[in-house]
Design an enzyme around this catalytic site. Structure first.
Site, short mmCIF file in Angstrom:
data_model
loop_
_atom_site.label_atom_id
_atom_site.label_comp_id
_atom_site.label_asym_id
_atom_site.label_seq_id
_atom_site.Cartn_x
_atom_site.Cartn_y
_atom_site.Cartn_z
N GLY A 156 0.85 -1.18 0.00
CA GLY A 156 0.00 0.00 0.00
C GLY A 156 0.88 1.23 0.00
O GLY A 156 2.03 1.18 0.44
N GLN A 185 3.49 9.91 0.96
CA GLN A 185 4.77 9.21 1.09
C GLN A 185 5.74 9.52 -0.05
O GLN A 185 6.93 9.28 0.06
CB GLN A 185 4.54 7.70 1.17
CG GLN A 185 3.83 7.28 2.46
CD GLN A 185 3.61 5.78 2.50
OE1 GLN A 185 2.61 5.29 2.00
NE2 GLN A 185 4.56 5.05 3.07
N CYS A 223 5.77 -0.19 7.57
CA CYS A 223 5.47 0.92 6.66
C CYS A 223 6.72 1.25 5.86
O CYS A 223 7.83 1.27 6.42
CB CYS A 223 5.04 2.13 7.49
SG CYS A 223 4.73 3.60 6.52
N LEU A 224 6.54 1.53 4.59
CA LEU A 224 7.69 1.87 3.74
C LEU A 224 8.36 3.16 4.20
O LEU A 224 9.52 3.40 3.90
CB LEU A 224 7.24 2.02 2.28
CG LEU A 224 6.68 0.74 1.62
CD1 LEU A 224 6.14 1.05 0.23
CD2 LEU A 224 7.75 -0.34 1.56
N HIS A 270 -4.44 1.91 7.45
CA HIS A 270 -3.06 2.40 7.53
C HIS A 270 -2.84 3.54 6.52
O HIS A 270 -2.25 4.58 6.86
CB HIS A 270 -2.12 1.21 7.25
CG HIS A 270 -0.67 1.55 7.22
ND1 HIS A 270 0.24 1.05 8.13
CD2 HIS A 270 0.06 2.32 6.37
CE1 HIS A 270 1.45 1.51 7.85
NE2 HIS A 270 1.37 2.28 6.78
N GLU A 271 -3.33 3.36 5.29
CA GLU A 271 -3.10 4.36 4.24
C GLU A 271 -3.91 5.64 4.48
O GLU A 271 -3.42 6.75 4.23
CB GLU A 271 -3.40 3.78 2.86
CG GLU A 271 -2.58 2.55 2.46
CD GLU A 271 -1.08 2.71 2.68
OE1 GLU A 271 -0.56 3.83 2.60
OE2 GLU A 271 -0.43 1.69 2.97
N HIS A 312 -2.15 7.83 6.80
CA HIS A 312 -1.11 8.63 6.13
C HIS A 312 -1.68 9.94 5.60
O HIS A 312 -1.06 10.99 5.72
CB HIS A 312 -0.52 7.85 4.94
CG HIS A 312 0.60 6.93 5.28
ND1 HIS A 312 1.77 7.36 5.87
CD2 HIS A 312 0.75 5.60 5.10
CE1 HIS A 312 2.59 6.32 6.04
NE2 HIS A 312 1.98 5.23 5.58
NI NI Z 1 2.72 3.29 5.55
#
Ligand code: NI
Length: 170
Positions: free
Chosen positions: A46, A51, A93-94, A135-136, A139
């Site tokens: 995701g 990000q 998370c990235l 989660h997204e 963000h």
């Molecule tokens: Ni994330």
């Protein structure tokens, strides 16, 4: 198509609230393509526009299955309108280097969003799919999964990150 750079904590852009998408044009479609490509390159499941430094309310979520192969959906202006149940499971998370932790999320959610053409959609998501969307959407509001942890756990992560970054510089 282009792979974009993924910003990482503590980049302040990750703390900003993304704004609603109002223009459903070619640029938005290109952004979604780039986000999908960036997500798979990472690799992740995701990605939110924040990000990659774009403060627009759009996320991509992996929906690959063995039958469909690699496939993702784009959710524009996603809103979690209802949530029920709760599940605690591991998240990463990235944008949060080298860290995973258990996070409590709704088990089942109702999502309203728009597609890349601006058409409204509404659907129910459960389990892993619901977790990724929650989660997204976090963000898009400038929240990271580590914000759900205790302050002790979060400060331990900050210390660890400092060491990781120092080691990378050395
Ligand atoms: Ni994330």
């Amino acid at each position: 198509m282009a792979i974009r750079t993924i910003l990482t904590f503590p980049d302040p852009i990750l703390r900003q609230k993304a704004v609603k998408v109002t223009r459903f044009d070619e640029e938005l479609k290109q952004l979604a393509v780039d986000m999908g490509e960036t997500m798979y390159d990472a690799p992740g499941i995701g990605l939110a526009a924040n990000q990659i430094g774009v403060l627009l309310r759009i996320v991509v979520v992996d929906v690959s299955t063995p039958e469909t192969g690699k496939r993702f959906i784009s959710l524009v202006n996603p809103v979690i309108s209802e949530g029920e149940g709760s599940v605690t499971d591991e998240e990463g998370c990235l944008s949060v280097i080298d860290y995973t932790s258990n996070v409590k999320r709704f088990k089942k959610i109702k999502v309203t969003a728009q597609d890349l053409e601006g058409n409204p959609m509404e659907f129910i998501a459960e389990d892993r799919f619901a977790r990724i969307i929650q989660h997204e959407v976090d963000h898009l509001d400038g929240r990271l999964f580590i914000d759900h942890l205790s302050s002790l756990k979060r400060s331990l992560y900050k210390k660890r990150l400092k060491k990781i970054l120092q080691a990378a510089e050395a």
